[in-house]
Structure formats: structure tokens, C-alpha cells
Design a protein around this motif. Structure first.
Motif, short mmCIF file in Angstrom:
data_model
loop_
_atom_site.label_atom_id
_atom_site.label_comp_id
_atom_site.label_asym_id
_atom_site.label_seq_id
_atom_site.Cartn_x
_atom_site.Cartn_y
_atom_site.Cartn_z
N MET A 132 0.90 -1.06 -0.04
CA MET A 132 0.03 -0.13 -0.12
C MET A 132 0.86 1.27 -0.07
SD MET A 132 -2.84 1.33 2.85
CE MET A 132 -3.96 0.06 2.73
N LYS A 133 0.60 2.00 -1.00
CA LYS A 133 1.27 3.49 -1.00
C LYS A 133 1.12 4.20 -0.04
CE LYS A 133 2.96 3.81 -5.77
NZ LYS A 133 3.04 4.46 -7.03
N LYS A 134 1.94 5.26 0.48
CA LYS A 134 1.64 5.97 1.53
C LYS A 134 1.85 7.25 0.98
CE LYS A 134 3.51 3.29 5.66
NZ LYS A 134 4.43 3.39 6.71
N CYS A 172 7.83 9.10 8.25
CA CYS A 172 6.82 8.25 8.15
C CYS A 172 6.92 7.51 6.68
CB CYS A 172 5.45 9.05 7.93
SG CYS A 172 4.99 10.02 9.55
N ASN A 173 7.90 7.23 6.23
CA ASN A 173 8.33 6.59 5.01
C ASN A 173 7.31 6.60 3.93
OD1 ASN A 173 10.00 4.64 3.61
ND2 ASN A 173 8.60 3.25 4.29
N LEU A 174 6.93 8.11 3.52
CA LEU A 174 5.94 8.25 2.60
C LEU A 174 6.48 8.04 1.03
CD1 LEU A 174 4.51 11.55 3.84
CD2 LEU A 174 3.99 9.40 4.55
N ASP A 175 5.65 7.72 0.29
CA ASP A 175 6.16 7.49 -1.18
C ASP A 175 6.10 8.84 -1.83
OD1 ASP A 175 6.23 4.37 -1.71
OD2 ASP A 175 4.33 4.94 -0.75
N LYS A 176 5.38 9.81 -1.51
CA LYS A 176 5.27 11.14 -2.08
C LYS A 176 4.32 12.25 -1.40
CE LYS A 176 5.10 12.77 -6.96
NZ LYS A 176 4.78 12.25 -8.34
N VAL A 177 4.65 13.28 -1.32
CA VAL A 177 3.83 14.52 -0.72
C VAL A 177 3.03 15.07 -2.01
CG1 VAL A 177 3.71 16.71 0.73
CG2 VAL A 177 4.75 14.34 1.62
N ARG A 180 -8.85 10.02 -6.07
CA ARG A 180 -7.64 10.18 -6.63
C ARG A 180 -6.27 9.35 -6.54
NH1 ARG A 180 -6.04 15.17 -8.96
NH2 ARG A 180 -8.26 15.63 -9.02
N PHE A 181 -6.30 8.73 -5.07
CA PHE A 181 -5.32 8.13 -4.74
C PHE A 181 -5.76 6.49 -4.22
CE2 PHE A 181 -4.11 12.20 -3.73
CZ PHE A 181 -3.09 12.52 -4.68
N LYS A 182 -6.43 5.93 -5.01
CA LYS A 182 -6.88 4.62 -4.87
C LYS A 182 -6.06 3.68 -3.91
CE LYS A 182 -10.95 5.03 -7.94
NZ LYS A 182 -11.45 4.46 -9.44
N GLY A 183 -6.40 3.23 -3.15
CA GLY A 183 -5.91 2.05 -2.28
C GLY A 183 -4.55 2.62 -1.48
N ALA A 184 -4.41 3.80 -1.56
CA ALA A 184 -3.40 4.39 -0.95
C ALA A 184 -3.63 4.62 0.80
CB ALA A 184 -2.87 5.59 -1.42
#
Length: 199
Positions: free
Chosen positions: A1-3, A29-34, A90-94
Motif C-alpha cells: 500500500m502506498k503512503k 513516516c516513510n511516505l512515497d510522495k507528498v 484520486r489516490f485509490k488504495g493508498a
């Protein structure tokens, strides 16, 4: 799951404090993108520069960092009930992380349908005027009085002393402000934004 982190604000103009906060949130928080989300008609703020100018400055400030993006929602004002479904779509599944400054906590309890937001996102709170301990106590009080249960990360953000208001003040005084991207500053100068002679 993307963060995915969402940093919503006025960005009038965007400055290094916003960018540093987003970078630290990604790391902690080890996010994929902001994604930076500018509000077209912010509450409690008057005389904000045109939405198109603020979006242009955001895109200039973000263009060299692949971990950053911008998102535009077709809403004049954001509310948990109307905005959250749009972000989920917009960010399905994230997994969504909401970035905010500590000043937003003063208004959070009065937001309509705030429980829906609290139950759906992880908050990343950057302190400016308060200590981390003060923020934790404030959240605990909100949880007790409103029956909410926050998932959150709080830290003292570097560059938290920067503010869009101080940037605007420097520009009005024909001074070069610190903490602002050179491409953004060039755009401001080319479009006569924030100066006393601006149209």
C-alpha cells in the motif's frame, strides 16, 4: 500500500518551510510522495493572490523533487465530507497522511464531520509555536472532549520560523526574502506579486 502525504494550504507564496516540512514527513513516516494541495478560497484569509499564481509558484518550487507533486480539486473550499472522497478517488488504495501545522489544531474541532477525517487519515503535525509535549496534550484533550482517536506523528519541523506573511512583508519592503525558491522569486518579480506596485 502506498503512503501518500497531502499538504493543504494557501501557499501565498510557497516557501522553504513548506518544503522542509514535507521532506521531513517523507523521511519520518516513510511516505512515497507528498502532494501539495492549494485551497482556492481559504477560510479566515482575505486578499489572497489568484489561485493560478499560487499553483504556478507551487509547480516551480516542486519541479526538482520527484517525491513532490501537486493536486488540484474542483472545489472552492475544502471540507472533510466533500474533500475526503475526492482524495480517496484520486489516490485509490493508498494510505493517506495529512500534513498540517500546529495552528490548524486550533480550528480542527470546529470542522464539520471532523470525525470522518480523523478516522481516515494519519496526521503529521509540524510544530511552530508549541512544543511537541503541548501538541500531545492538546490532542489528548480533543480526544477526550470529542470522542476522537487520532493516529498522528508530531515533530519540530526545521524552518518552522518561516512564514508566508514574513515573505510578503519583505517583498512589500522591496527586500529579498530568505527561504524562498529562486524560480518562485523570479516568478513573483515578473508578475509584480506582493509589491506595493502590484496590480
Amino acid at each position: 500500500m502506498k503512503k501518500i502525504g497531502i499538504l493543504s494550504g494557501t501557499f501565498d507564496p510557497i516557501h522553504d518551510g513548506h518544503l522542509n516540512f514535507a521532506i521531513e514527513a517523507i523521511e519520518k513516516c516513510n511516505l512515497d510522495k507528498v502532494f501539495f494541495l492549494a485551497e482556492p478560497r481559504p477560510r479566515r484569509k482575505q486578499g489572497v493572490k489568484a489561485f493560478e499564481h499560487r499553483i504556478a509558484m507551487i509547480n516551480l518550487a516542486l519541479k526538482h523533487n520527484k517525491k513532490f507533486g501537486s493536486v488540484i480539486l474542483e472545489q472552492a473550499r475544502f471540507t472533510p465530507r466533500s474533500t475526503l472522497p475526492l482524495l480517496r478517488s484520486r489516490f485509490k488504495g493508498a494510505q493517506l497522511f495529512m500534513l498540517m501545522g500546529d495552528d490548524m489544531l486550533d480550528h480542527l474541532a470546529s470542522w464539520p464531520n471532523v470525525a470522518e477525517l480523523v478516522n481516515s487519515v494519519h496526521f503529521i503535525i509540524g510544530t511552530r509555536k508549541r512544543s511537541v509535549d503541548e501538541i500531545e496534550k492538546l490532542i489528548s484533550a480533543l480526544e477526550r472532549t470529542r470522542g476522537l482517536k487520532f493516529e498522528y506523528t508530531v515533530f519540530k519541523a526545521s524552518g518552522s520560523e518561516l512564514a508566508s506573511s514574513s515573505v510578503r512583508l519583505s517583498l512589500r519592503r522591496s527586500q529579498i526574502p530568505s527561504g524562498i525558491n529562486s524560480d518562485v522569486l523570479k516568478y513573483i518579480e515578473e508578475n509584480s506579486l506582493y509589491s506595493l506596485s502590484a496590480k
